[in-house]
Write a protein that holds these residues in place. Structure first.
Motif, short mmCIF file in Angstrom:
data_model
loop_
_atom_site.label_atom_id
_atom_site.label_comp_id
_atom_site.label_asym_id
_atom_site.label_seq_id
_atom_site.Cartn_x
_atom_site.Cartn_y
_atom_site.Cartn_z
N ILE A 182 -4.55 5.33 11.13
CA ILE A 182 -3.98 4.00 10.94
C ILE A 182 -3.89 3.70 9.46
N ALA A 183 -2.73 3.26 9.02
CA ALA A 183 -2.55 3.01 7.59
C ALA A 183 -1.51 1.93 7.35
N HIS A 184 -1.70 1.19 6.28
CA HIS A 184 -0.68 0.24 5.85
C HIS A 184 0.46 0.95 5.14
N ASP A 185 0.05 1.96 4.41
CA ASP A 185 0.96 2.57 3.47
C ASP A 185 1.64 3.78 4.07
N LEU A 186 2.96 3.73 4.17
CA LEU A 186 3.65 4.89 4.74
C LEU A 186 3.57 6.15 3.88
N PRO A 187 3.71 6.07 2.56
CA PRO A 187 3.70 7.32 1.78
C PRO A 187 2.43 8.13 2.00
N VAL A 188 1.32 7.44 2.21
CA VAL A 188 0.05 8.11 2.41
C VAL A 188 0.10 9.08 3.59
N VAL A 189 0.85 8.76 4.62
CA VAL A 189 0.82 9.57 5.84
C VAL A 189 1.85 10.70 5.81
N ARG A 190 2.70 10.70 4.81
CA ARG A 190 3.85 11.59 4.84
C ARG A 190 3.49 13.08 4.93
N ASP A 191 2.50 13.48 4.17
CA ASP A 191 2.15 14.90 4.14
C ASP A 191 1.09 15.27 5.17
N PHE A 192 0.64 14.32 5.90
CA PHE A 192 -0.52 14.54 6.77
C PHE A 192 -0.16 14.44 8.24
N ALA A 193 0.70 13.50 8.60
CA ALA A 193 0.94 13.23 10.01
C ALA A 193 2.04 14.12 10.59
N HIS A 211 3.49 12.88 13.70
CA HIS A 211 4.31 11.81 14.24
C HIS A 211 3.89 10.47 13.64
N VAL A 212 4.80 9.55 13.65
CA VAL A 212 4.51 8.20 13.17
C VAL A 212 4.89 7.21 14.26
N MET A 213 3.99 6.30 14.54
CA MET A 213 4.30 5.19 15.45
C MET A 213 4.30 3.92 14.61
N VAL A 214 5.38 3.18 14.70
CA VAL A 214 5.51 1.96 13.91
C VAL A 214 5.26 0.77 14.83
N MET A 215 4.33 -0.07 14.44
CA MET A 215 3.98 -1.22 15.29
C MET A 215 4.37 -2.54 14.63
N GLN A 216 4.82 -3.47 15.49
CA GLN A 216 5.14 -4.82 15.05
C GLN A 216 4.77 -5.76 16.18
N SER A 217 3.99 -6.76 15.87
CA SER A 217 3.63 -7.80 16.85
C SER A 217 3.16 -7.22 18.18
N ARG A 267 9.44 13.30 9.68
CA ARG A 267 10.74 13.50 9.07
C ARG A 267 11.76 12.47 9.57
N GLN A 268 11.76 12.24 10.89
CA GLN A 268 12.68 11.24 11.44
C GLN A 268 12.42 9.87 10.83
N PRO A 293 15.04 6.32 9.44
CA PRO A 293 14.43 5.25 10.22
C PRO A 293 15.50 4.45 10.96
N GLN A 294 15.20 4.09 12.19
CA GLN A 294 16.21 3.41 13.01
C GLN A 294 16.14 1.89 12.89
N ARG A 295 14.99 1.40 12.47
CA ARG A 295 14.82 -0.06 12.47
C ARG A 295 14.71 -0.59 11.05
N ASP A 296 15.23 -1.80 10.84
CA ASP A 296 15.10 -2.45 9.53
C ASP A 296 13.63 -2.63 9.17
#
Ligand SMILES: Nc1ncnc2c1ncn2[C@@H]1O[C@H](COP(=O)(O)OP(=O)(O)OP(=O)(O)O)[C@@H](O)[C@H]1O
Ligand SMILES: [Mg+2]
Length: 278
Positions: A208-219, A221-227, A237-238, A243-246
Protein backbone atom coordinates in the motif's frame (compact mmCIF):
# COMPACT_ATOMS: atom_id res chain seq x y z
CA UNK A 1 10.19 -22.39 -0.40
CA UNK A 2 6.54 -22.85 0.26
CA UNK A 3 4.39 -25.86 -0.32
CA UNK A 4 2.66 -25.70 -3.69
CA UNK A 5 -1.03 -24.90 -3.71
CA UNK A 6 -3.52 -27.61 -4.31
CA UNK A 7 -4.96 -27.32 -7.81
CA UNK A 8 -3.06 -24.09 -8.49
CA UNK A 9 -5.32 -22.02 -6.25
CA UNK A 10 -4.46 -18.34 -6.07
CA UNK A 11 -2.84 -17.33 -2.81
CA UNK A 12 -5.62 -14.87 -2.17
CA UNK A 13 -8.92 -14.34 -3.92
CA UNK A 14 -11.04 -11.46 -2.74
CA UNK A 15 -14.63 -11.04 -3.87
CA UNK A 16 -16.87 -8.08 -3.30
CA UNK A 17 -15.45 -7.15 0.07
CA UNK A 18 -17.51 -4.54 1.96
CA UNK A 19 -16.91 -2.72 5.20
CA UNK A 20 -18.85 0.13 6.80
CA UNK A 21 -18.15 2.25 9.83
CA UNK A 22 -21.66 3.18 10.95
CA UNK A 23 -23.39 4.53 7.85
CA UNK A 24 -20.07 5.31 6.15
CA UNK A 25 -19.06 2.81 3.49
CA UNK A 26 -15.29 2.51 3.66
CA UNK A 27 -15.13 -0.49 1.29
CA UNK A 28 -17.77 -0.87 -1.40
CA UNK A 29 -17.18 -4.26 -2.92
CA UNK A 30 -13.50 -4.78 -3.69
CA UNK A 31 -12.37 -7.82 -5.68
CA UNK A 32 -8.94 -8.99 -6.81
CA UNK A 33 -6.75 -12.07 -7.09
CA UNK A 34 -3.17 -12.45 -5.91
CA UNK A 35 -1.00 -15.34 -7.07
CA UNK A 36 1.80 -16.80 -4.91
CA UNK A 37 4.92 -14.65 -5.04
CA UNK A 38 3.12 -11.80 -6.76
CA UNK A 39 3.25 -8.17 -5.68
CA UNK A 40 0.16 -6.01 -5.91
CA UNK A 41 0.43 -2.33 -5.17
CA UNK A 42 -2.66 -0.63 -3.77
CA UNK A 43 -2.68 3.09 -4.38
CA UNK A 44 -5.25 5.81 -3.91
CA UNK A 45 -5.84 9.09 -2.17
CA UNK A 46 -6.05 9.37 1.60
CA UNK A 47 -9.30 7.90 2.89
CA UNK A 48 -9.86 5.70 -0.18
CA UNK A 49 -9.98 2.55 1.95
CA UNK A 50 -6.52 1.06 1.52
CA UNK A 51 -5.84 0.40 5.19
CA UNK A 52 -9.41 -0.75 5.71
CA UNK A 53 -8.85 -3.35 3.01
CA UNK A 54 -5.60 -4.54 4.61
CA UNK A 55 -7.17 -4.73 8.06
CA UNK A 56 -10.18 -6.66 6.78
CA UNK A 57 -7.95 -9.18 4.99
CA UNK A 58 -5.85 -9.83 8.07
CA UNK A 59 -9.01 -9.85 10.13
CA UNK A 60 -7.77 -7.11 12.39
CA UNK A 61 -11.22 -5.73 11.53
CA UNK A 62 -14.15 -7.86 10.44
CA UNK A 63 -15.54 -7.22 6.96
CA UNK A 64 -19.34 -6.86 6.68
CA UNK A 65 -19.75 -8.99 3.59
CA UNK A 66 -17.89 -10.49 0.69
CA UNK A 67 -15.36 -13.29 0.52
CA UNK A 68 -11.64 -13.73 0.86
CA UNK A 69 -10.12 -17.10 0.10
CA UNK A 70 -6.62 -18.02 1.23
CA UNK A 71 -5.54 -20.89 -1.06
CA UNK A 72 -9.18 -21.67 -1.44
CA UNK A 73 -10.01 -21.57 2.25
CA UNK A 74 -12.62 -19.05 3.36
CA UNK A 75 -10.59 -16.60 5.41
CA UNK A 76 -13.47 -14.52 6.68
CA UNK A 77 -15.42 -17.46 8.08
CA UNK A 78 -12.42 -19.30 9.46
CA UNK A 79 -12.70 -20.29 13.12
CA UNK A 80 -10.31 -18.57 15.54
CA UNK A 81 -8.03 -21.56 16.00
CA UNK A 82 -7.49 -22.06 12.29
CA UNK A 83 -7.05 -18.32 11.82
CA UNK A 84 -4.38 -18.30 14.51
CA UNK A 85 -2.38 -20.90 12.61
CA UNK A 86 -2.83 -19.03 9.38
CA UNK A 87 -1.86 -15.64 10.79
CA UNK A 88 1.78 -16.47 10.71
CA UNK A 89 1.58 -16.94 6.96
CA UNK A 90 0.32 -13.38 6.51
CA UNK A 91 2.37 -10.68 8.14
CA UNK A 92 1.91 -6.94 8.18
CA UNK A 93 4.49 -4.17 8.20
CA UNK A 94 3.21 -0.73 9.17
CA UNK A 95 4.25 2.82 8.42
CA UNK A 96 5.66 3.60 11.82
CA UNK A 97 7.90 0.84 13.19
CA UNK A 98 8.33 2.68 16.50
CA UNK A 99 4.73 1.80 17.29
CA UNK A 100 5.06 -1.88 16.47
CA UNK A 101 8.44 -2.40 18.20
CA UNK A 102 8.35 -2.54 21.99
CA UNK A 103 11.05 -0.05 23.13
CA UNK A 104 11.98 -2.19 26.15
CA UNK A 105 12.89 -5.23 24.09
CA UNK A 106 16.19 -5.90 22.34
CA UNK A 107 16.19 -6.74 18.68
CA UNK A 108 16.92 -10.35 19.62
CA UNK A 109 13.83 -10.44 21.83
CA UNK A 110 11.69 -8.66 19.25
CA UNK A 111 12.55 -11.13 16.51
CA UNK A 112 12.47 -14.29 18.63
CA UNK A 113 9.16 -13.29 20.24
CA UNK A 114 7.44 -14.79 17.23
CA UNK A 115 8.90 -18.22 18.10
CA UNK A 116 7.75 -17.99 21.68
CA UNK A 117 4.22 -17.73 20.28
CA UNK A 118 4.82 -20.25 17.47
CA UNK A 119 7.36 -22.71 18.94
CA UNK A 120 6.70 -25.17 16.13
CA UNK A 121 8.65 -22.95 13.73
CA UNK A 122 12.06 -23.15 15.37
CA UNK A 123 13.54 -24.99 18.40
CA UNK A 124 15.07 -22.64 20.94
CA UNK A 125 18.75 -23.67 20.51
CA UNK A 126 18.52 -22.35 16.94
CA UNK A 127 17.07 -18.93 17.79
CA UNK A 128 20.35 -17.03 18.13
CA UNK A 129 21.75 -18.18 14.80
CA UNK A 130 18.46 -17.56 13.04
CA UNK A 131 18.13 -14.01 14.47
CA UNK A 132 21.63 -13.26 13.21
CA UNK A 133 20.81 -14.72 9.82
CA UNK A 134 17.64 -12.64 9.58
CA UNK A 135 19.49 -9.46 10.56
CA UNK A 136 22.01 -10.12 7.83
CA UNK A 137 19.23 -10.86 5.37
CA UNK A 138 17.66 -7.44 5.95
CA UNK A 139 20.98 -5.60 5.68
CA UNK A 140 21.72 -5.19 9.39
CA UNK A 141 24.52 -6.85 11.34
CA UNK A 142 24.38 -9.73 13.86
CA UNK A 143 25.81 -7.36 16.50
CA UNK A 144 22.59 -5.32 16.28
CA UNK A 145 20.74 -8.11 18.09
CA UNK A 146 21.58 -6.66 21.50
CA UNK A 147 20.46 -3.12 20.73
CA UNK A 148 17.13 -1.47 21.45
CA UNK A 149 14.84 0.08 18.80
CA UNK A 150 15.70 3.68 19.74
CA UNK A 151 19.32 3.01 18.84
CA UNK A 152 18.45 2.75 15.15
CA UNK A 153 17.48 5.10 12.34
CA UNK A 154 13.96 5.01 10.90
CA UNK A 155 15.09 2.97 7.91
CA UNK A 156 16.91 0.50 10.14
CA UNK A 157 13.87 0.16 12.39
CA UNK A 158 11.80 -0.71 9.36
CA UNK A 159 14.37 -3.41 8.54
CA UNK A 160 13.90 -4.80 12.05
CA UNK A 161 10.13 -4.85 11.51
CA UNK A 162 10.71 -6.73 8.25
CA UNK A 163 13.08 -9.22 9.94
CA UNK A 164 10.41 -9.78 12.54
CA UNK A 165 7.82 -10.50 9.88
CA UNK A 166 10.23 -12.88 8.13
CA UNK A 167 10.81 -14.84 11.34
CA UNK A 168 7.42 -16.47 10.82
CA UNK A 169 8.21 -17.55 7.25
CA UNK A 170 5.20 -15.76 5.79
CA UNK A 171 3.84 -16.33 2.32
CA UNK A 172 2.30 -12.86 2.19
CA UNK A 173 3.50 -9.58 3.66
CA UNK A 174 1.09 -6.67 3.67
CA UNK A 175 2.99 -3.39 3.79
CA UNK A 176 0.78 -0.47 4.75
CA UNK A 177 2.73 2.67 3.82
CA UNK A 178 5.81 0.85 5.05
CA UNK A 179 8.21 3.28 3.42
CA UNK A 180 6.12 6.46 3.41
CA UNK A 181 7.74 7.99 6.49
CA UNK A 182 11.27 7.45 5.19
CA UNK A 183 13.49 9.76 3.16
CA UNK A 184 13.38 9.15 -0.55
CA UNK A 185 16.80 7.48 -0.76
CA UNK A 186 16.03 5.28 2.26
CA UNK A 187 12.66 4.39 0.71
CA UNK A 188 14.51 3.12 -2.34
CA UNK A 189 16.80 1.01 -0.17
CA UNK A 190 13.97 -0.59 1.77
CA UNK A 191 12.07 -1.32 -1.44
CA UNK A 192 15.21 -2.89 -2.89
CA UNK A 193 15.31 -5.09 0.20
CA UNK A 194 11.67 -6.13 -0.22
CA UNK A 195 12.32 -6.83 -3.88
CA UNK A 196 15.27 -9.04 -2.95
CA UNK A 197 13.15 -10.95 -0.41
CA UNK A 198 10.44 -11.43 -2.96
CA UNK A 199 12.88 -12.92 -5.44
CA UNK A 200 14.82 -15.03 -2.95
CA UNK A 201 11.96 -16.27 -0.80
CA UNK A 202 9.01 -16.09 -3.18
CA UNK A 203 6.97 -14.00 -0.76
CA UNK A 204 3.87 -12.26 -2.12
CA UNK A 205 3.27 -8.64 -1.22
CA UNK A 206 0.33 -6.31 -0.96
CA UNK A 207 2.08 -3.01 -0.99
CA UNK A 208 0.00 0.00 0.00
CA UNK A 209 1.45 3.34 -1.01
CA UNK A 210 0.48 6.92 -1.68
CA UNK A 211 3.19 7.40 -4.17
CA UNK A 212 2.92 5.69 -7.52
CA UNK A 213 6.57 6.05 -8.61
CA UNK A 214 7.64 4.09 -5.55
CA UNK A 215 5.80 0.98 -6.75
CA UNK A 216 6.91 1.11 -10.36
CA UNK A 217 9.95 -1.14 -10.12
CA UNK A 218 8.56 -3.41 -7.46
CA UNK A 219 4.96 -4.31 -8.19
CA UNK A 220 3.53 -6.70 -10.77
CA UNK A 221 0.01 -5.29 -10.61
CA UNK A 222 -1.48 -2.06 -9.39
CA UNK A 223 -4.95 -1.61 -7.95
CA UNK A 224 -6.15 1.98 -7.83
CA UNK A 225 -8.68 2.79 -5.13
CA UNK A 226 -11.06 5.72 -4.78
CA UNK A 227 -13.78 6.12 -2.16
CA UNK A 228 -13.78 2.48 -1.15
CA UNK A 229 -13.84 1.11 -4.68
CA UNK A 230 -11.29 -0.34 -7.03
CA UNK A 231 -11.48 2.03 -10.00
CA UNK A 232 -8.70 0.56 -12.08
CA UNK A 233 -6.50 -2.51 -11.94
CA UNK A 234 -3.73 -3.54 -14.29
CA UNK A 235 -0.14 -4.49 -14.71
CA UNK A 236 2.38 -1.85 -13.67
CA UNK A 237 3.00 -1.18 -17.32
CA UNK A 238 -0.68 -0.71 -18.15
CA UNK A 239 -1.20 1.65 -15.22
CA UNK A 240 1.90 3.73 -15.86
CA UNK A 241 1.82 3.79 -19.64
CA UNK A 242 -1.87 3.81 -20.45
CA UNK A 243 -3.98 4.68 -17.42
CA UNK A 244 -7.67 4.52 -18.24
CA UNK A 245 -9.01 6.88 -15.61
CA UNK A 246 -8.40 10.58 -15.00
CA UNK A 247 -8.11 9.76 -11.32
CA UNK A 248 -5.19 7.41 -12.02
CA UNK A 249 -3.57 10.02 -14.26
CA UNK A 250 -3.85 12.55 -11.45
CA UNK A 251 -2.19 10.14 -9.04
CA UNK A 252 0.61 9.60 -11.54
CA UNK A 253 1.09 13.35 -12.00
CA UNK A 254 0.99 14.02 -8.29
CA UNK A 255 3.68 11.43 -7.69
CA UNK A 256 6.06 12.94 -10.20
CA UNK A 257 8.56 15.12 -8.46
CA UNK A 258 9.74 17.98 -10.69
CA UNK A 259 13.31 17.35 -9.58
CA UNK A 260 14.80 14.63 -11.85
CA UNK A 261 17.29 13.68 -9.12
CA UNK A 262 14.43 12.82 -6.79
CA UNK A 263 12.80 10.80 -9.54
CA UNK A 264 16.06 8.95 -10.14
CA UNK A 265 16.47 8.22 -6.43
CA UNK A 266 12.94 6.90 -6.28
CA UNK A 267 13.63 4.54 -9.11
CA UNK A 268 16.88 3.33 -7.64
CA UNK A 269 15.78 -0.19 -6.64
CA UNK A 270 16.49 -1.45 -10.15
CA UNK A 271 20.07 -0.31 -9.76
CA UNK A 272 20.53 -2.74 -6.88
CA UNK A 273 22.26 0.00 -4.95
CA UNK A 274 20.03 -0.15 -2.00
CA UNK A 275 21.01 -3.19 -0.06
CA UNK A 276 23.39 -1.57 2.36
CA UNK A 277 22.05 -0.24 5.63
CA UNK A 278 19.48 2.52 5.60
N1 LIG B 1 -12.31 2.80 12.85
C1 LIG B 1 -12.91 3.67 12.02
N2 LIG B 1 -14.06 4.29 12.37
C2 LIG B 1 -14.66 5.14 11.53
N3 LIG B 1 -14.22 5.44 10.30
C3 LIG B 1 -13.10 4.86 9.89
C4 LIG B 1 -12.38 3.94 10.72
N4 LIG B 1 -11.28 3.51 10.02
C5 LIG B 1 -11.33 4.16 8.83
N5 LIG B 1 -12.42 4.95 8.74
C6 LIG B 1 -12.78 5.75 7.57
O1 LIG B 1 -12.78 4.93 6.43
C7 LIG B 1 -12.21 5.61 5.32
C8 LIG B 1 -11.08 4.81 4.76
O2 LIG B 1 -10.02 4.82 5.71
P1 LIG B 1 -8.64 4.11 5.44
O3 LIG B 1 -7.84 4.24 6.66
O4 LIG B 1 -8.89 2.77 4.88
O5 LIG B 1 -8.05 5.03 4.28
P2 LIG B 1 -6.63 4.95 3.58
O6 LIG B 1 -6.87 4.79 2.12
O7 LIG B 1 -5.79 3.94 4.25
O8 LIG B 1 -6.06 6.42 3.84
P3 LIG B 1 -4.56 6.89 4.13
O9 LIG B 1 -3.92 6.93 2.78
O10 LIG B 1 -4.72 8.26 4.68
O11 LIG B 1 -3.93 5.95 5.07
C9 LIG B 1 -11.80 7.00 5.82
O12 LIG B 1 -12.77 7.92 5.43
C10 LIG B 1 -11.76 6.84 7.31
O13 LIG B 1 -12.11 8.04 7.94
MG1 LIG C 1 -4.04 4.03 5.40
Amino acid sequence: MHEPNAAGEPLLKVENLCKSYGSFKALKGVSFTLQPGETMAVVGESGSGKSTLARALLRLDEADSGHAYWKGRDLLKMPAKELYQLRRQMQMVFQDPTQSLNPRMTVYQLISEAWVIHPEILPKPQWRARVEELLTQVGLSPAHAERYPHQFSGGQRQRIAIARALALRPELIVCDEAVSALDVSIQAQVIALLDKLRRELGIAFIFIAHDLPVVRDFADHVMVMQSGECVEVGTVRQIFESPQRDYTRRLLDAGLDPDPRVQAARRMPKVRAGLEMG
